[in-house]
Write a protein that holds these residues in place. Structure first.
Motif, mmCIF file in Angstrom:
data_model
loop_
_atom_site.group_PDB
_atom_site.id
_atom_site.type_symbol
_atom_site.label_atom_id
_atom_site.label_comp_id
_atom_site.label_asym_id
_atom_site.label_seq_id
_atom_site.Cartn_x
_atom_site.Cartn_y
_atom_site.Cartn_z
ATOM 1 N N ASN A 70 -6.615 7.337 -9.068
ATOM 2 C CA ASN A 70 -5.550 7.847 -9.833
ATOM 3 C C ASN A 70 -4.029 7.793 -9.189
ATOM 4 O O ASN A 70 -3.013 7.921 -9.759
ATOM 5 N N GLU A 71 -4.117 8.019 -7.851
ATOM 6 C CA GLU A 71 -2.907 8.313 -7.105
ATOM 7 C C GLU A 71 -2.434 6.500 -6.747
ATOM 8 O O GLU A 71 -1.243 6.533 -6.602
ATOM 9 N N ARG A 72 -3.153 5.599 -6.803
ATOM 10 C CA ARG A 72 -2.737 4.364 -6.203
ATOM 11 C C ARG A 72 -1.697 3.777 -7.025
ATOM 12 O O ARG A 72 -0.639 3.260 -6.782
ATOM 13 N N SER A 73 -1.645 3.989 -8.501
ATOM 14 C CA SER A 73 -0.589 3.302 -9.279
ATOM 15 C C SER A 73 0.652 4.056 -8.973
ATOM 16 O O SER A 73 1.713 3.340 -8.885
ATOM 17 N N ARG A 74 0.702 5.335 -8.627
ATOM 18 C CA ARG A 74 1.978 6.085 -8.212
ATOM 19 C C ARG A 74 2.623 5.766 -7.311
ATOM 20 O O ARG A 74 3.732 5.643 -6.924
ATOM 21 N N ILE A 75 1.624 5.092 -6.137
ATOM 22 C CA ILE A 75 2.032 4.979 -4.959
ATOM 23 C C ILE A 75 2.504 3.522 -4.821
ATOM 24 O O ILE A 75 3.840 3.171 -4.502
ATOM 25 N N ARG A 76 2.149 2.914 -5.841
ATOM 26 C CA ARG A 76 2.688 1.324 -6.048
ATOM 27 C C ARG A 76 4.056 1.252 -6.620
ATOM 28 O O ARG A 76 5.001 0.640 -6.069
ATOM 29 N N ALA A 77 4.239 2.090 -7.431
ATOM 30 C CA ALA A 77 5.499 2.115 -8.234
ATOM 31 C C ALA A 77 6.616 3.147 -7.604
ATOM 32 O O ALA A 77 7.773 2.560 -7.576
ATOM 33 N N ALA A 78 6.153 4.064 -7.072
ATOM 34 C CA ALA A 78 7.264 4.806 -6.281
ATOM 35 C C ALA A 78 7.438 5.170 -4.812
ATOM 36 O O ALA A 78 8.335 5.736 -4.222
ATOM 37 N N GLY A 79 6.410 4.539 -4.012
ATOM 38 C CA GLY A 79 6.347 4.856 -2.607
ATOM 39 C C GLY A 79 7.394 4.223 -1.836
ATOM 40 O O GLY A 79 7.784 2.983 -1.736
ATOM 41 N N HIS A 80 8.339 5.272 -1.252
ATOM 42 C CA HIS A 80 9.347 4.606 -0.414
ATOM 43 C C HIS A 80 8.931 3.979 1.032
ATOM 44 O O HIS A 80 9.185 3.050 1.533
ATOM 45 N N VAL A 81 7.787 4.810 1.575
ATOM 46 C CA VAL A 81 7.395 4.515 2.604
ATOM 47 C C VAL A 81 5.615 4.522 2.412
ATOM 48 O O VAL A 81 4.932 5.459 1.983
ATOM 49 N N VAL A 82 4.694 3.357 2.599
ATOM 50 C CA VAL A 82 3.620 3.244 2.252
ATOM 51 C C VAL A 82 2.920 3.093 3.751
ATOM 52 O O VAL A 82 3.189 2.230 4.464
ATOM 53 N N ILE A 83 1.952 3.915 4.051
ATOM 54 C CA ILE A 83 1.227 3.982 5.284
ATOM 55 C C ILE A 83 -0.197 3.534 5.133
ATOM 56 O O ILE A 83 -0.596 4.167 4.438
ATOM 57 N N THR A 84 -0.652 2.407 5.955
ATOM 58 C CA THR A 84 -1.747 1.897 5.792
ATOM 59 C C THR A 84 -2.014 1.484 7.052
ATOM 60 O O THR A 84 -1.783 1.745 8.176
ATOM 61 N N ASN A 85 -3.363 0.632 6.723
ATOM 62 C CA ASN A 85 -4.062 0.235 8.159
ATOM 63 C C ASN A 85 -4.287 -1.411 7.867
ATOM 64 O O ASN A 85 -4.188 -1.881 6.793
ATOM 65 N N PRO A 86 -4.635 -2.366 8.688
ATOM 66 C CA PRO A 86 -4.654 -3.869 8.679
ATOM 67 C C PRO A 86 -5.723 -4.158 7.705
ATOM 68 O O PRO A 86 -5.417 -5.085 6.899
ATOM 69 N N ASP A 87 -6.525 -3.196 7.459
ATOM 70 C CA ASP A 87 -7.674 -3.572 6.462
ATOM 71 C C ASP A 87 -7.423 -3.447 5.140
ATOM 72 O O ASP A 87 -7.739 -4.315 4.326
ATOM 73 N N MET A 88 -6.734 -2.559 4.620
ATOM 74 C CA MET A 88 -6.278 -2.221 3.612
ATOM 75 C C MET A 88 -4.993 -3.284 3.074
ATOM 76 O O MET A 88 -5.021 -3.559 2.056
ATOM 77 N N LEU A 89 -4.269 -3.590 3.923
ATOM 78 C CA LEU A 89 -3.237 -4.484 3.777
ATOM 79 C C LEU A 89 -3.903 -5.911 3.325
ATOM 80 O O LEU A 89 -3.572 -6.433 2.468
ATOM 81 N N HIS A 90 -4.930 -6.167 4.088
ATOM 82 C CA HIS A 90 -5.720 -7.541 3.862
ATOM 83 C C HIS A 90 -6.544 -7.494 2.640
ATOM 84 O O HIS A 90 -6.505 -8.602 1.735
ATOM 85 N N THR A 91 -7.118 -6.442 2.122
ATOM 86 C CA THR A 91 -7.995 -6.312 1.007
ATOM 87 C C THR A 91 -7.470 -5.924 -0.384
ATOM 88 O O THR A 91 -8.171 -6.186 -1.180
ATOM 89 N N ALA A 92 -6.473 -5.034 -0.083
ATOM 90 C CA ALA A 92 -5.986 -4.263 -1.391
ATOM 91 C C ALA A 92 -4.607 -4.294 -1.653
ATOM 92 O O ALA A 92 -4.261 -4.157 -2.884
ATOM 93 N N ILE A 93 -3.753 -4.787 -0.762
ATOM 94 C CA ILE A 93 -2.407 -4.775 -0.934
ATOM 95 C C ILE A 93 -1.778 -6.378 -1.150
ATOM 96 O O ILE A 93 -1.356 -6.759 -2.363
ATOM 97 N N LEU A 94 -2.255 -6.857 -0.151
ATOM 98 C CA LEU A 94 -1.758 -8.591 -0.205
ATOM 99 C C LEU A 94 -2.395 -9.226 -1.545
ATOM 100 O O LEU A 94 -1.568 -10.016 -2.442
ATOM 101 N N PRO A 95 -3.717 -9.103 -1.769
ATOM 102 C CA PRO A 95 -4.430 -9.852 -2.888
ATOM 103 C C PRO A 95 -3.959 -9.315 -4.291
ATOM 104 O O PRO A 95 -4.118 -10.112 -5.301
ATOM 105 N N HIS A 96 -3.218 -8.011 -4.354
ATOM 106 C CA HIS A 96 -2.884 -7.584 -5.381
ATOM 107 C C HIS A 96 -1.125 -7.504 -5.584
ATOM 108 O O HIS A 96 -0.757 -6.417 -5.935
ATOM 109 N N HIS A 97 -0.481 -8.515 -4.686
ATOM 110 C CA HIS A 97 0.815 -8.297 -4.624
ATOM 111 C C HIS A 97 1.582 -8.033 -6.065
ATOM 112 O O HIS A 97 2.718 -7.509 -5.894
ATOM 113 N N THR A 98 1.071 -8.555 -6.932
ATOM 114 C CA THR A 98 1.714 -8.335 -8.414
ATOM 115 C C THR A 98 2.134 -7.122 -8.926
ATOM 116 O O THR A 98 2.795 -6.569 -9.713
ATOM 117 N N LYS A 99 1.046 -6.159 -8.326
ATOM 118 C CA LYS A 99 1.144 -4.766 -8.658
ATOM 119 C C LYS A 99 2.209 -3.974 -7.786
ATOM 120 O O LYS A 99 2.429 -2.900 -7.893
#
Length: 767
Positions: free
Chosen positions: A156-185
């Motif tokens: 439930n927090e993920r959509s808010r982060i995608r819309a409003a996050g000025h600074v997104v803190i993540t790790n390479p694995d999440m960038l690889h599997t959860a952010i880049l493949p869903h870049h349209t979000k």
């Protein structure tokens, strides 16, 4: 165990606890050898001019007591604000965080649409950085939304982060599997991405670094699609080639900042070598027992202590021994805890909190705590065995005394030849150059998988680059197997599968075994996990598995379901498996005299396991392991012994010498390749069927290789020299486990090993 009587200390004696200085003096009477004792002097701070940043940010920093910035911080901030890629290489606790937090927050204050992406190798580091940036932004009357985005983030927090996050803190694995493949979000992030921060750069070597370079290729491709060109800010511990590594990851020029302006408190560093108990065989007292004794006494004196060791089993052994020692002193055994991969995330977070709060005084860890996780200020670091690289060793040493006051570190040498080499040549440790970090982004296995992921994210044009490469051949291959569809001059994704989820960034396989405790059959519970490549050696049927100081026996290994079932047992031994390896040369890439480099096929399977008694470490039995053989295509370098030198040698002599040289190569090669011993395989053959001469191979223990064999080929003379120096400095007479391996002295292995090293040197000299 060491006969030092620490375990007989009375409670009355402990009423007068020693401080760190007094404690270090007591170590002078250890029944071994203080091989080196260096006092690293304190260093005064060097400050630079205050940067031209938003006044609100300046005010917030001053409220936190930050009224001056070190020279490396001001230089980094100026470069970042000028949109120059940079890498900062300074010791632990030198304030690297401000090098990127200040330009990032300044950019957001100047433009509320500005976005930044922070990438850390572990979740724990991400949590630390969230606290750091929030401490600064709380003093500013502007909304700067900072979030961690990892596997623990609620849906439930993920959509808010995608819309409003000025600074997104993540790790390479999440960038690889959860952010880049869903870049349209993530359109707001990618359209306005100003900075990408990559901390702990030195960890991105080998497989992990090769994967990350391709993840960055995908990231930059998506950024270009949305019209952004972010500035990359790297931070690293000391390695030989930080600029080269950073440029290899982003394939662009990077400015290097290596001069440290931060102050440094006085630090004492000692190398301790346990006593020889059999000079002829070169056998020393147990380094595990010595480490446990020193740590027990330190914790008993109220000295906050971190103990590092190389393997999971050693974490559990040391934890068991230290707790036993504290119990005998009638001190709470729960003052010390273990910490390693395989512990569940909640366990690790609890241990971090307890260390920070002082609830526990000691922790035994693998290199999992080597990174900059904030665990408070510790006084003493004890390192059981040389960790494999100078960079890693100094990272571990830096975990003590991070904030204030003098601190100490003790390196306890094991009987391994590399440890003994450093104990006899401490100048290499204190004055030696740190190692090179190597990556190979174009490893075929890794490269094709990321081209596939990138094609899933955005269609490829026929002549479009992927980083600095042209992926047309890979695209054609994927189209041939109906993963991509070519329409005109473009390639489109057409497979049903989601490619990123099947690719692990940290190993050649994405699979982990889940460890399930079935001691209470009606109430099974998950207690940990083991990566698939390690499973045959660690959790084969009948293996003893340790977790949090408790022993379990493997009752069943489900290789299809990737489950390992264990039950609690009370035993006085642990298990250690042997691996049988076969090697076949498939292709020769290059040759230089008696040395070569090429593609090989490795086949291996565990064969037997030994039962090794706790405390005494004697062999008390063995058992057979019945598991299927596994195969791997990889790269290897090799050296052959010319027939003109070896025809006169009998097979027994050759076998002894080859085993000894292989053993030495296995332990000295990581010094120069900046890798773990497990990252390479060394294999020898008395009658090599391919070359028809005695040969030794140094192979990447990774499908396709990541450049370690190439590095060994380039450094061949250094490897021979280091192996020779290690065996000549060993005090044994005829060969021992330290210099020639498990063969021992009965076959005069030392003479045979030296003879073969001399032949290698002679061959090189004749060229």
């Amino acid at each position: 165990m060491l006969n030092f009587n620490w375990r007989c200390i009375s409670l009355e004696a402990l009423m007068h606890k020693k401080d760190l200085t007094e404690f270090l003096k007591t170590l002078q009477i250890l029944p071994g050898e203080i091989a080196a004792y260096e006092k690293i002097p304190a260093q005064e701070a060097k400050f630079g001019p205050w940067p031209k940043i938003d006044p609100r940010l300046s005010e917030s920093l001053k409220k936190l007591g930050i009224e001056k910035l070190y020279t490396h911080q001001t230089k980094a901030i100026d470069l970042a604000m000028a949109n120059k890629h940079l890498v900062v290489v300074t010791p632990t606790a030198s304030g690297k965080t401000l090098c990127y937090n200040i330009p990032v927050i300044h950019s957001i204050l100047q433009d509320q649409s500005s976005r930044s992406l922070y990438i850390f190798p572990t979740k724990a580091l991400s949590q630390d950085q969230l606290a750091e940036i929030n401490a600064i932004t709380e003093g500013i009357d502007v909304s700067i939304a900072t979030y961690t985005y990892d596997g623990d983030t609620p849906p439930n927090e993920r959509s808010r982060i995608r819309a409003a996050g000025h600074v997104v803190i993540t790790n390479p694995d999440m960038l690889h599997t959860a952010i880049l493949p869903h870049h349209t979000k993530w359109i707001k992030l990618f359209e306005n991405l100003k900075y990408v921060v990559i901390d702990e750069l030195h960890t991105y070597k080998g497989i992990f670094g090769s994967h990350l370079a391709n993840v960055i290729r995908r990231l930059k491709r998506i950024c270009a699609f949305y019209g952004s060109h972010p500035t990359f800010i790297f931070c690293s511990a000391t390695i030989s080639n930080p600029g080269q590594l950073a440029e290899g990851l982003i394939e662009e020029p990077v400015e290097l900042i290596a001069e440290n302006g931060a102050p440094r408190a006085e630090k004492h560093v000692m190398i301790y070598n346990p006593p020889l108990i059999n000079k002829g065989l070169g056998i020393r007292a147990s380094s595990i027992s010595a480490t446990a004794d020193i740590a027990t006494q330190a914790i008993a004196n109220g000295i906050s202590t971190i103990v590092f060791t190389r393997s999971r089993i050693n974490v559990e052994l040391l934890l068991t021994y230290i707790r036993e020692g504290l119990k005998k002193l009638r001190i709470d055994e729960n003052l010390v805890s273990g910490y390693r991969g395989g512990y569940l995330p909640k366990e690790r977070r609890k241990i971090e909190r307890n260390l920070k709060s002082g609830k526990i005084l000691g922790v035994v860890s693998t290199n999992a705590l080597e990174l900059g996780i904030d665990i408070g200020s510790l006084s003493l670091a004890i390192i059981h065995g040389y960790p494999g690289s100078i960079s890693s060793a100094w990272q571990q040493i830096g975990r003590a005394g991070r904030r204030f006051g003098h601190s100490a570190a003790i390196v306890v040498a094991s009987s391994g030849p590399l440890d003994q080499f450093i104990a006899t040549k401490p100048s290499y440790f204190f004055g030696g150059s740190p190692e090179l970090a190597r990556i190979n982004p174009n490893n075929l296995y890794i490269y094709v998988n990321h081209v596939k992921c990138s094609a899933f994210e955005l269609p490829f044009s026929e002549d479009e680059p992927f980083g600095s490469t042209k992926p047309k051949e890979a695209l054609e291959y994927l189209a041939q197997y109906d993963i991509l569809h070519k329409a005109g001059s473009r390639y489109f994704w057409q497979s049903d599968s989601f490619p990123a989820q099947d690719i692990s960034l940290r190993s050649a396989t994405n699979d982990n075994y889940t460890i399930i405790d079935i001691t209470e059959k009606h109430k099974p519970k998950v207690i940990g996990e083991v990566d698939r490549p390690s499973a045959p050696m660690l959790i084969h049927p009948e293996a003893i598995y340790f977790h949090d100081g408790k022993s379990y026996q493997v009752t069943e290994l489900d290789t299809k379901g990737l489950r390992c079932y264990v039950k609690g047992v009370s035993v006085d031994y642990y298990t250690d498996a042997d691996l049988a390896t076969r090697l076949q040369v498939l292709d020769i890439f290059k040759e230089d005299g008696h040395w070569g480099l090429g593609e090989v096929l490795l086949s291996f399977r565990p064969t037997v396991y030994k039962k090794i008694k706790l405390m005494t470490h004697e062999n008390v039995g063995y058992g057979q392991i019945y598991m299927d053989e596994e195969e791997m295509h990889t790269t290897a370098c090799w050296f052959k012994l010319g027939k003109e030198f070896t025809d006169s040698l009998n097979e027994s002599f050759l076998s002894s010498g080859l085993l000894g040289v292989s053993h030495l190569m296995r332990v000295v090669a990581p010094l120069f390749l900046m890798c773990d011993r497990g990252d390479i395989r060394v294999h020898h053959m008395v009658r090599d069927p391919f070359f028809e001469t005695p040969s030794i191979y140094i192979a990447d223990n990774v499908p396709g290789g990541v450049g370690l064999a190439d590095g060994a080929f380039a450094l061949k003379k250094k490897l021979i020299d280091a192996a020779s120096e290690a065996i000549y400095n060993c005090p044994c007479e005829n060969g021992c486990p330290a210099c020639t391996g498990a063969l021992g002295a009965t076959m005069n292995a030392k003479y045979a090993t030296i003879a073969l090293l001399d032949i290698l040197n002679t061959q090189e000299g004749l060229r």
